[in-house]
Motif scaffolding. Structure first.
Motif, PDB file in Angstrom:
ATOM      1  N   LEU B 313       0.719  -0.884  -0.532  1.00 10.65           N
ATOM      2  CA  LEU B 313      -0.132   0.370   0.123  1.00 10.65           C
ATOM      3  C   LEU B 313       1.251   1.854   0.189  1.00 10.65           C
ATOM      4  N   ASP B 314       1.980   1.362  -0.144  1.00  8.96           N
ATOM      5  CA  ASP B 314       2.878   2.101  -0.321  1.00  8.96           C
ATOM      6  C   ASP B 314       3.621   2.855   0.428  1.00  8.96           C
ATOM      7  N   VAL B 315       2.769   2.361   1.721  1.00  4.48           N
ATOM      8  CA  VAL B 315       3.260   2.584   3.220  1.00  4.48           C
ATOM      9  C   VAL B 315       5.213   2.358   3.164  1.00  4.48           C
ATOM     10  N   SER B 316       5.662   3.046   2.602  1.00  2.00           N
ATOM     11  CA  SER B 316       7.325   2.543   2.880  1.00  2.00           C
ATOM     12  C   SER B 316       8.683   2.946   3.577  1.00  2.00           C
ATOM     13  N   ILE B 317       7.487   3.084   5.213  1.00 11.85           N
ATOM     14  CA  ILE B 317       8.645   4.256   5.931  1.00 11.85           C
ATOM     15  C   ILE B 317       8.788   3.352   7.288  1.00 11.85           C
ATOM     16  N   CYS B 318       8.004   1.958   7.446  1.00  8.89           N
ATOM     17  CA  CYS B 318       8.209   0.821   8.134  1.00  8.89           C
ATOM     18  C   CYS B 318       9.930   0.196   8.380  1.00  8.89           C
ATOM     19  N   GLU B 319       9.752  -0.058   9.661  1.00  7.36           N
ATOM     20  CA  GLU B 319      11.166  -0.785  10.271  1.00  7.36           C
ATOM     21  C   GLU B 319      11.030  -1.850  11.209  1.00  7.36           C
ATOM     22  N   PHE B 320      11.085  -2.786  10.756  1.00  4.88           N
ATOM     23  CA  PHE B 320      11.387  -3.609  12.201  1.00  4.88           C
ATOM     24  C   PHE B 320      12.357  -3.391  13.236  1.00  4.88           C
ATOM     25  N   ASP B 321      12.094  -2.496  14.064  1.00  2.00           N
ATOM     26  CA  ASP B 321      13.193  -3.049  15.152  1.00  2.00           C
ATOM     27  C   ASP B 321      12.852  -4.155  16.744  1.00  2.00           C
ATOM     28  N   PRO B 322      13.461  -4.883  17.391  1.00  2.00           N
ATOM     29  CA  PRO B 322      13.592  -5.894  17.884  1.00  2.00           C
ATOM     30  C   PRO B 322      13.696  -5.352  19.189  1.00  2.00           C
ATOM     31  N   THR B 323      14.123  -4.028  19.055  1.00  2.00           N
ATOM     32  CA  THR B 323      14.750  -3.443  20.685  1.00  2.00           C
ATOM     33  C   THR B 323      13.471  -2.638  21.019  1.00  2.00           C
ATOM     34  N   LEU B 324      12.665  -2.606  19.989  1.00  2.00           N
ATOM     35  CA  LEU B 324      11.694  -1.411  20.757  1.00  2.00           C
ATOM     36  C   LEU B 324      10.165  -2.012  21.510  1.00  2.00           C
ATOM     37  N   ALA B 325       9.971  -1.701  22.878  1.00  2.00           N
ATOM     38  CA  ALA B 325      10.105  -2.552  23.587  1.00  2.00           C
ATOM     39  C   ALA B 325       8.083  -1.513  24.526  1.00  2.00           C
ATOM     40  N   ARG B 326       8.578  -0.045  24.602  1.00  2.00           N
ATOM     41  CA  ARG B 326       7.825   1.128  24.567  1.00  2.00           C
ATOM     42  C   ARG B 326       7.160   0.041  26.755  1.00  2.00           C
ATOM     43  N   GLY B 327       7.760   1.545  27.119  1.00  2.00           N
ATOM     44  CA  GLY B 327       7.377   1.440  28.863  1.00  2.00           C
ATOM     45  C   GLY B 327       6.188   0.403  28.884  1.00  2.00           C
ATOM     46  N   LEU B 328       4.910   0.904  28.428  1.00  2.00           N
ATOM     47  CA  LEU B 328       3.571  -0.010  29.392  1.00  2.00           C
ATOM     48  C   LEU B 328       3.828  -1.012  28.413  1.00  2.00           C
ATOM     49  N   ASN B 329       3.360  -1.694  29.214  1.00  2.00           N
ATOM     50  CA  ASN B 329       3.384  -3.013  29.325  1.00  2.00           C
ATOM     51  C   ASN B 329       2.162  -4.028  29.009  1.00  2.00           C
ATOM     52  N   TYR B 330       1.326  -3.126  28.828  1.00  2.00           N
ATOM     53  CA  TYR B 330       0.447  -3.836  28.313  1.00  2.00           C
ATOM     54  C   TYR B 330      -0.304  -5.014  27.100  1.00  2.00           C
ATOM     55  N   TYR B 331       0.708  -4.467  26.198  1.00  2.00           N
ATOM     56  CA  TYR B 331       0.835  -4.737  24.574  1.00  2.00           C
ATOM     57  C   TYR B 331       0.847  -5.816  24.804  1.00  2.00           C
ATOM     58  N   THR B 332       0.137  -6.790  23.617  1.00  2.00           N
ATOM     59  CA  THR B 332       0.404  -8.419  23.101  1.00  2.00           C
ATOM     60  C   THR B 332       0.826  -8.712  22.279  1.00  2.00           C
ATOM     61  N   GLY B 333       0.482  -7.493  21.086  1.00  2.19           N
ATOM     62  CA  GLY B 333       0.985  -8.170  19.500  1.00  2.19           C
ATOM     63  C   GLY B 333       1.866  -6.560  19.115  1.00  2.19           C
ATOM     64  N   ALA B 334       1.126  -5.603  17.958  1.00  2.00           N
ATOM     65  CA  ALA B 334       2.151  -5.220  17.715  1.00  2.00           C
ATOM     66  C   ALA B 334       2.354  -3.812  18.702  1.00  2.00           C
ATOM     67  N   ILE B 335       3.734  -3.726  17.870  1.00  2.00           N
ATOM     68  CA  ILE B 335       4.634  -1.930  18.777  1.00  2.00           C
ATOM     69  C   ILE B 335       4.346  -1.663  18.017  1.00  2.00           C
ATOM     70  N   PHE B 336       4.015  -0.214  18.334  1.00  2.00           N
ATOM     71  CA  PHE B 336       4.561   1.565  17.175  1.00  2.00           C
ATOM     72  C   PHE B 336       4.656   2.000  17.635  1.00  2.00           C
ATOM     73  N   GLU B 337       6.272   3.050  17.240  1.00  2.00           N
ATOM     74  CA  GLU B 337       6.378   4.422  17.382  1.00  2.00           C
ATOM     75  C   GLU B 337       7.107   4.729  16.537  1.00  2.00           C
ATOM     76  N   VAL B 338       7.075   6.267  16.123  1.00  2.00           N
ATOM     77  CA  VAL B 338       7.409   6.898  14.997  1.00  2.00           C
ATOM     78  C   VAL B 338       8.392   7.841  15.571  1.00  2.00           C
ATOM     79  N   THR B 339       9.128   7.493  14.634  1.00  2.00           N
ATOM     80  CA  THR B 339      10.576   8.754  14.686  1.00  2.00           C
ATOM     81  C   THR B 339      10.696   9.284  13.730  1.00  2.00           C
ATOM     82  N   HIS B 340      11.108  10.906  13.964  1.00  2.00           N
ATOM     83  CA  HIS B 340      12.185  11.798  13.128  1.00  2.00           C
ATOM     84  C   HIS B 340      13.256  11.778  12.849  1.00  2.00           C
TER      85      HIS B 340
END
Lengths: 484, 484
Positions: B313-340
């Motif tokens: 769908l032409d979203v070419s800005i996604c990037e796998f980051d296995p160190t991405l965890a985010r503080g909150l601990n209620y996520y159970t599947g996908a985790i997103f974080e957008v940076t510039h």
């Protein structure tokens, strides 16, 4: 997990999707009109310092201000001995039939026995301040005055601003009265010109025309006329009492207003003089009535200028009302109130104030403004079924999801529709057709798109019109054309 | 009138016209994108019942919740003897060098001496509740969960909502961290489909493209991969500790992360196994790493599906980051974080949670969503000078006011311009030309219209282009054409 009450606090509300969208429609309409007149948005924080708010709304107002506890939770924060605390605090449990918050007062009372001296009010203030130095804003006017004085060197005067934000009042909740509600204020500050009053009548007319309510009335009065009246009846010092009483004429009737005037020490003769106004309230009769009062005539002149100019600009809904006083007593010139024949209370109101910023040390800055009552306007539009049908329609188009392969095609087409600004959903799961159609139906989505093998091959979806039930194959380009 | 501090409470801000307009531009852009995906707005009150919020954000969070005093001001409301109160409360004055709020604690402490028995926590809760049963919302997530459970029978599921409202936190204010700030949350609840995750990547890409920031990165991870990793290194029970530590990799570096892991009781061997990930974090290497973990492979599969679909769908800005965890601990599947690349912290983030509403008794409802950080986006756009020039321009056109007669003509023409949607001011007073021009200049109004006798006669104003200084006679029709 302990069971939790599923409720918002008393007097506050959630807004479900359709309600929220309809409220946004009102805000956007009002904001759009404010914009075309060159007013600029500002925002102030939900919290103000307690001292900024206290004493500005009278005793009753002070009581209705929501105070915020200083950060930290006292009992938790204070490093006192846990064992002893256990004993102390548990006493709350043992006081049967006594409201728990009385406990705190018992403590203060017991402390009372032990100490000495000084000024009650200072101590009380200090005590209040020790608990709470911040409060939720009660209206937008006082924060605006604080804002103007604080930022006077960063603003261009005359300063034209609008502000659309919630306010909070610890009022007893009842039908149509909430503890959290929005105000939509528009004010011009730093100019004495009556052009501003005229512009406000135009803004009011534009807003209500755009909302489909051209049949509102803008009642106009002028505080100077009220002053003239009180001079003429020989009670120049009773202006506030007269104003407050007159304000109630619509609600309680002439007899009770007269009784109230008498109770305020206004003489029988004065009251009987005033009676003329209850019977004949044309601009001409009032002009004659105040003919011996300089300020009264000035008020008449101002009023005429505003009415004439508004008329020339096709604002034909203005109407002189010499009994219009409004409760607030800081108006010094024009007074406005907007009513609708099918609604019991005013839906917009305001006026000219000559010393709003004086309370914060900036003298002699005149302003004029009105405030739109979004919640009442909402009720009125709902009542008269005047919300446009598309407001609250979250999506115009929904793709049914038949499976992974089909959904992939739907996503591509949805992307095109969205790029054209068409609000589009792809049902996320390959659920039963019936369930998906129910979803579209519940959300009143007007077009449902079916995409199976045949549609992928032909490269055009089948479009189902949910109102008529018609189904047609149609290219995405064609669909965009129809929906744009 | 006593002198009043002219300030907003610590950590809160006013927004001046240009700032407010720019913030509205961000909100409107985000809202516009949410709308095209068929998400619907909701609103919840600023206040929630204290019990709705407490215990949902950890101990630290509980402390940072702003509590609202129950209505009425205790000392004022309580009918105790004024004479005795005077003595008691004034004691505050006599306690030198002691913080005044300690006074309240002294009272409780003294009460402590007199009473008996029971459960400390119950008593403490009762006491807190006696002072305050309402609190300001700390985020939009918990109120949203409460909303979904409370209104479950009024909503269509899957439920797609967005919510753009302020939240309040009694955090220590510092640069970029405020006590009042907006969150812009978009969530889809009641569907397990990964289509939702894909849609969120599209929404993120659309928002930042529209804001002129196409060069953001969407870092994506999956909690199940993290779980797989902790299984593989033989520490399946330490998932939270590993997650929290990994989350800090960017900030504190590998060595300190390893030290933290060790301090949590994770063995040397396990940590050294983990090390491979710090060096090679390609999707392939992580896939191999978790090859023996069922849940890990499931995470890899989910992640691949999202990345592949987004790509298509032409979203070419996604990037796998296995160190991405985010503080909150209620996520159970996908985790997103957008940076510039030009901004130090994330500007958007979120993920999949399987049990958000469980805390309010509605089990097994899965959701996924992200939250846009409007304040940070504001700072970034400002930094990169990316706000469109017209945002914050309150008026496009201003009529100079030469006097009553001229102003009357200006008002008529202004009416036409406004009807065409052009933001127009008539300067309200016949002030000196220099003053009026300065006003137009300060507000960056691009066109100033001069209307004197000649212009009235010719029925066209003189239009001054404030940038070039050019002046031309021009009909209103023509001007509308140019400005539309």
């Amino acid at each position: 997990m302990a069971k939790v009450a599923l409720n918002t606090p008393k007097g506050t509300r959630d807004f479900l999707p359709q309600q929220a969208a309809r409220r946004n429609y009102i805000f956007d309409t009002i904001r759009g009109v404010f914009d075309t007149y060159g007013f600029a948005p500002i925002e102030t924080p939900a919290m103000e310092l307690t001292e900024t708010l206290m004493g500005k709304y009278g005793e009753e107002g002070d009581r209705l201000i929501f105070k915020i506890l200083n950060s930290g939770n006292y009992p938790e924060k204070y490093p006192f001995d846990k064992e002893r605390s256990i004993k102390a605090l548990s006493r709350i449990n043992s006081v049967k039939g006594k409201k728990t918050n009385v406990f705190l007062m018992d403590l203060i009372q017991s402390e009372v026995e032990r100490v000495d001296v000084a000024n009650y009010d200072v101590a009380l203030n200090k005590f209040n301040y020790a608990i709470s130095e911040k409060a939720l804003r009660y209206d937008l006017t006082v924060p605006f005055a604080r804002f103007v004085v604080q930022h006077q060197n960063e603003l261009s005067f005359p300063f034209k601003r609008y502000q659309i934000q919630p306010v909070w009042r610890a009022d007893r909740p009842q039908k149509g009265r909430y503890r959290e509600f929005y105000q939509c204020d528009v004010d011009m500050i730093g100019s004495n010109s009556l052009l501003n009053e005229v512009e406000l009548t135009q803004i009011i007319a534009d807003v209500f025309t755009k909302l489909g309510l051209p049949d509102v009335s803008i009642k106009i009065n002028n505080r100077k006329i009220l002053q003239g009246i009180s001079e003429v009846i020989g009670e120049p010092d009773k202006l506030i009492d007269i104003t407050v009483a007159l304000d109630k004429l619509d609600k309680i009737g002439r007899e009770k207003v007269e009784a109230e005037l008498a109770s305020k020490g206004i003489g029988v003769e004065a009251i009987s003089k005033l009676g003329v106004l209850f019977e004949n309230v044309s601009l001409e009769s009032v002009s004659n009535f105040v003919a011996t009062s300089e300020v009264g005539l000035k008020g008449i002149e101002e009023l005429k200028t505003v009415l004439d100019s508004a008329e020339k600009l096709d604002v034909s809904i203005c109407e002189f009302d010499p009994t219009l006083a409004r409760g607030l007593n800081y108006y010094t010139g024009a007074i406005f109130e907007v009513t609708h024949p099918d609604f019991p209370s005013s839906i917009c109101g305001g006026g000219r104030y000559d010393d709003l910023t004086g309370i914060f040390g900036l003298k002699d800055v005149s302003g004029v403004g009105v405030s739109f009552g979004a919640d009442r306007i909402y009720d009125l539009l709902l009542d008269k079924d005047l919300f446009p049908a598309q407001v609250g329609l979250s999506a115009q188009v929904m793709f049914v999801n038949f499976g992974e392969k089909e959904a992939a095609q739907c996503q591509l087409w949805a992307k095109k529709l969205r790029a054209a600004g068409i609000r589009t959903e792809v049902y996320p799961d390959a659920a039963k057709m019936k369930k998906q159609m129910k979803y579209a139906n519940d959300k009143s989505i007007p077009y449902v798109l079916l995409v199976g093998d045949r549609e992928i091959e032909a490269q055009q979806p089948t479009v189902k019109n949910m109102e008529t039930g018609d189904q047609n194959a149609m290219s995405i380009v064609k669909l965009i054309e129809i929906l744009s």
